[in-house]
Structure formats: C-alpha cells, structure tokens
Design a protein around this motif. Structure first.
Motif, PDB file in Angstrom:
ATOM      1  N   GLY A 208       0.811  -1.211   0.000  1.00 15.05           N
ATOM      2  CA  GLY A 208       0.000   0.000   0.000  1.00 15.05           C
ATOM      3  C   GLY A 208       0.843   1.258   0.000  1.00 15.05           C
ATOM      4  N   THR A 228      -3.191   0.317  -6.974  1.00 22.08           N
ATOM      5  CA  THR A 228      -3.093  -0.073  -5.571  1.00 22.08           C
ATOM      6  C   THR A 228      -4.236   0.530  -4.757  1.00 22.08           C
ATOM      7  N   LYS A 229      -4.584   1.773  -5.084  1.00 22.44           N
ATOM      8  CA  LYS A 229      -5.703   2.425  -4.389  1.00 22.44           C
ATOM      9  C   LYS A 229      -6.974   1.600  -4.485  1.00 22.44           C
ATOM     10  N   PHE A 232      -6.780  -1.739  -2.535  1.00 20.47           N
ATOM     11  CA  PHE A 232      -6.866  -1.579  -1.081  1.00 20.47           C
ATOM     12  C   PHE A 232      -8.142  -0.904  -0.593  1.00 20.47           C
ATOM     13  N   THR A 233      -8.951  -0.377  -1.499  1.00 27.18           N
ATOM     14  CA  THR A 233     -10.203   0.222  -1.037  1.00 27.18           C
ATOM     15  C   THR A 233     -11.414  -0.513  -1.586  1.00 27.18           C
TER      16      THR A 233
END
Ligand SMILES: Nc1ncnc2c1ncn2[C@@H]1O[C@H](COP(=O)(O)OP(=O)(O)O)[C@@H](O)[C@H]1O
Ligand SMILES: [Mg+2]
Lengths: 249, 224
Positions: A208, A228-229, A232-233
């Motif tokens: 992250g 990645t955003k 991870f969300t």
C-alpha cells in the motif's frame, strides 16, 4: 508500456507454477506483487531477468516484452538483459569485499577500468540509494561491518551502478527492522522517478505504501491487477478482499 | 519529507482550497443580499458543484490514505479531523447556497431597515470572519485561536435569539412584507449554523493538535 507479458505459463518440470499471466507495467512506476507463500510471486519476478533459465526443468510459454523487445527471443543477449534488469534479494547479499568494491563490482565485470569513471559512478549510486552520508568515510571497510539495513541499501547501490532501467526486488525489507524498512520504502518511492520497479512483498501495508499498481497472485494465477488504491479500497475479486483483510483460508 | 508527509501536505492544501472557496461563497452571498444581485446569487448556487467536488475528492483521498498508509498517532488524528472538517465545510457550503436561493426567489430587494435592525449583515461578517479564523487556526495548528471560536459563536447565538422578536415586530407592522421577514429570519437561522459548524471544526483542530476530545464537554472546559 515498459513491460508487457501475455499469457505467460511456467512449469517446474510438470508443476504448473504460473498460469496464463498477462500484465502491463508502465515506466517509472512501482508494481507490488502480493499473495500467499508459494503462489508464484518470486517465480514471476524471475521471469523478467531470465533467472528461471538457470533452474533445471523449467519451461516457459507466452510472451514477455521489455521496451517492445521479446526477451525470450533468440536475438536477446542475456548479459544485456541482466544489465537492464537489476535485482535485489530478500537477504542482503554483499560480497566479502570493501563497501567501494561491492558497488564497483558490476562495472568491473562489465569490463570498465576507468578509475575516475568508477569512482563517480560508485558515489552517485550510493547517493541514489541514500547510503552515501553513512559510508563516505569508510569506503575501504568491509561491507559486512554495515548493519542489515545498510547492507540492503548497498545491494541496491550495487544494482544501480550498472544503470538498469528496471529493478526487481524480492521481499527486500522482510529481513529488516522497522526503521530500516521505512528507509527502504522511502528509497523505493524516490527511485521510481528514474526506474521501473517490481517488488514482491508479503507485507500488505508495504504494498500500500510504496506501489502504484498491485497484482494479487493465488495458486499461480494473477487473480486481480489494478491501481493499488483500488486493490486496497475496493477490490473486485472476493479472494483479493479476503487476502488483504486477513480473512484468508 | 516522506511519502506520507507529501500525501498529508496535499490533503491539507486541498481542504484549504475548499475552505477558501466557501469563504468566498459566503462573501458573495452577503454582497448579493446587499445589492440584491440575483446573478451573483446564481453564481453562488452554480459554485456549489465545485464545493461538492471538493468534498468527494477529499473523502476519497482520506479513504486512500487510511487504506494505503495506515496512519497512526498525530497523522491518524490529522486525517480523521480532515475527514470530519470536510463534512462541516460542505454543510457550510450548503448554507451559502441556501441563502443564495432566497435571494433568487425573493420578489423585492431586502429592506435595509430590517437588515440593520436584525443585524443580519453584522452576523454575516462575523460568521465569515469566524470561518476565516478557524482556517487560520487549522493552517497554523493554533489551538489558542481555535478556542476563541467557542466564545465568538455565542455572539451569533445572541443575534439569532434577538431576531425572533425583531422580525415578528416587523411583520406585524408590514404585513405585506411577510415573505421578506421570513427570508431574513431563515437567513439568520442559517448563519447561526455556520457558527455551529465552525465550533465543530475548532474541536477537530484541538483533537488533532492536542489529542484532546472536547466534543460534548461543558463550555468552561473548552476555554484554556
Ligand atoms: N526451483 C523450483 N523447483 C520446483 N518448484 C519450485 C521451484 N521454485 C519454486 N517452486 C514452486 O513454485 C511455486 C511458486 O514458488 P514461488 O514463486 O517461490 O512462490 P512465492 O514467491 O509466491 O512464495 C511453489 O509451489 C514452489 O514450491
Ligand atoms: Mg518468494
């Protein structure tokens, strides 16, 4: 695209370790490869510098392009490829030589003898790996006198000295304490201005913090690959979500 | 500066831009009341889209920072306080828009005497000024300044309370101007809520800088 793979399969004899991996990686980005142990992250990483070629019984199918060039093509010179694609391993592995010689090593084996050139390149690489200030007064000391974190940054400097455009990192901080880890992570963030970085990590928080794109591998498959955003969300695949939330298995 | 530091700095600059936009929205709305400028009021209404855009962006940025950086301690409090401040600012933006709508809908320009008797413009100035001061206190991490907001908000409360009888009186004497009286009273109600939002933000600043929770505390605990 800096790197492009299409339908890559890899077999260790009859064990199917990578299953149809298709992935595109832009220049000057950090891509994290995550997933449980044994899912194929390191194997995939080694595809890019053809390190798997050294293992008996390995068979690879599919296409892997770097800068538009198929790296498994007969025309590809493996020495040139490995100059262009540097690698940093989990355990810092300095040579039993001085700090200076560790960084100069790659230049020397590539036939460079110009003393001034080597000195400049060593200094620049140590600056880039954020180690210069800590070692500039003891360049002749053995690399083994450095701490683990410093040794790892020395190995990064060694990789940088031969001016690759891609750096592969296989769990580069997993043997380090939190402060050294933070330094490596900051370094990765700095280095992406000039390099394309692929990092294998089993530390999700690390993925992250450092990466632009994340690929989640499971049993040899690339389950999900995205910003990645987003991973991870709001990951799209429930298996990704289970893994990153620690509800795996 | 670490990667996280850069993200936090960007978040701070983002919410500061939103804040300045909302201060402008209040100033324009006040001017539109004084000059009865419906075009200016329409501009405020149109700008509300930008405010909403900021709110969504900041929400998303906070979510990303939580997910990617797992901030702790002062960093965690900062992101939490920005997230809540974002919400308070968005509501303050709604208030400016709401008053601008009264101006667009009103049939007559506002009665100067009524404006002055109700202290509507004084209240406007004060509300905008308080919002500016909370911003300064946020920018400089100045909790002393943040604590002063609690007292200044009381002035808005007083004007609000007094306005009831002033407007009632006005309507009795000018029954034809009923609509006008109601618009003014509603404007005052809304401005009073600007003070409440600023108070909430001031609490967030103190939480972030000092790690003290003032929410639901008695008034005297809020002073130094
Ligand atoms: N040299 C090898 N010979 C045979 N099997 C291997 C070899 N290296 C790795 N494997 C197998 O391939 C799979 C993927 O390994 P690896 O890429 O190291 O996984 P990861 O890095 O995700 O932990 C594992 O099941 C592992 O046992
Ligand atoms: Mg591995």
């Amino acid at each position: 695209m800096k790197i492009r793979t299409h339908q890559v399969n890899l077999y260790y004899s009859d064990f199917h370790a990578l299953k149809g991996i298709t992935m595109e990686i832009s220049a000057n980005t950090v891509t994290a490869l995550i997933g449980p142990s044994g899912c194929g992250k390191s194997t995939f990483l080694r595809v890019f510098n053809r390190m798997n070629d050294l293992i008996d019984g390995v068979k690879i199918t599919g296409d892997i392009f770097i800068d538009g060039q198929e790296i498994y093509d007969r025309k590809t010179n493996i020495d040139d490829l490995r100059k262009n694609v540097g690698m940093v391993f989990q355990k810092p592995n300095p040579f039993p030589k001085s700090i200076f010689e560790n960084v100069a090593y790659g230049l020397r084996v590539n036939g460079i003898n110009d003393k001034k050139f080597i000195e400049e390149r060593v200094e620049r690489s140590l600056h880039q790996s954020a180690l210069w200030d800590e070692v500039k007064d003891k360049m002749k000391k053995s690399a083994f006198e450095l701490s683990g974190g410093q040794q790892q940054r020395l190995c990064i400097a060694r990789a940088l000295a031969i001016e690759p455009s891609i750096i592969l990192m296989d769990e580069p901080a997993s043997a380090l304490d939190p402060i050294s880890t933070a330094k490596i992570e900051e370094l990765i963030y700095e280095l992406k201005k000039n390099y394309t970085i692929i990092i294998v990590t089993h530390n999700m928080q690390q993925a992250g913090r450092v990466s632009d794109k994340t690929g989640f591998f499971y049993l040899g498959e690339l389950i999900e690959y995205d910003d990645t955003k987003i991973i991870f969300t709001n990951p799209k695949n429930p298996r990704t979500q289970n893994y990153i939330t620690g509800r795996f298995g | 500066m670490t990667h996280l530091d850069e993200e936090l700095k960007q978040l701070k600059s983002e919410i500061t831009n939103m804040w300045n936009l909302i201060i402008q929205q209040l100033k324009k709305t006040q001017e539109a009341i004084v000059t009865f400028d419906k075009d200016l009021a329409r501009e405020v209404i149109a700008n509300e889209k930008r405010v909403n855009g900021f709110e969504l962006k900041i929400d998303r940025d906070c979510e990303n920072i939580f997910a990617l950086f797992n901030p702790v301690a002062v960093d965690l409090r900062f992101v939490l306080s920005v997230l809540k401040t974002n919400n308070n600012l968005e509501r303050t933006g709604d208030i400016a828009e709401g008053i601008a709508k009264f101006i667009v809908n009103a049939n007559h320009s506002f009665d100067e005497k009524l404006l002055s008797q109700t202290e509507t413009l004084v209240m406007f100035e004060e509300a905008t000024d308080i919002l500016q001061d909370v911003l300064t206190s946020f920018t400089n991490e100045d909790t002393k300044l943040a604590r002063r907001i609690f007292q200044r908000d009381e002035m808005l409360d007083e004007i609000n309370i007094k306005a009831n009888s002033v407007v009632a009186d006005y309507i009795r004497k000018n029954p034809d101007n009923l609509e006008q009286g109601l618009y003014i009273l509603s404007t005052i109600r809304k401005l009073e809520r600007v003070g409440d939002q600023c108070k909430n933000i001031a609490e967030e600043i103190i939480f972030y800088v000092e790690a003290k929770v003032l929410k639901h505390a008695k008034g005297n605990q809020k002073g130094d």
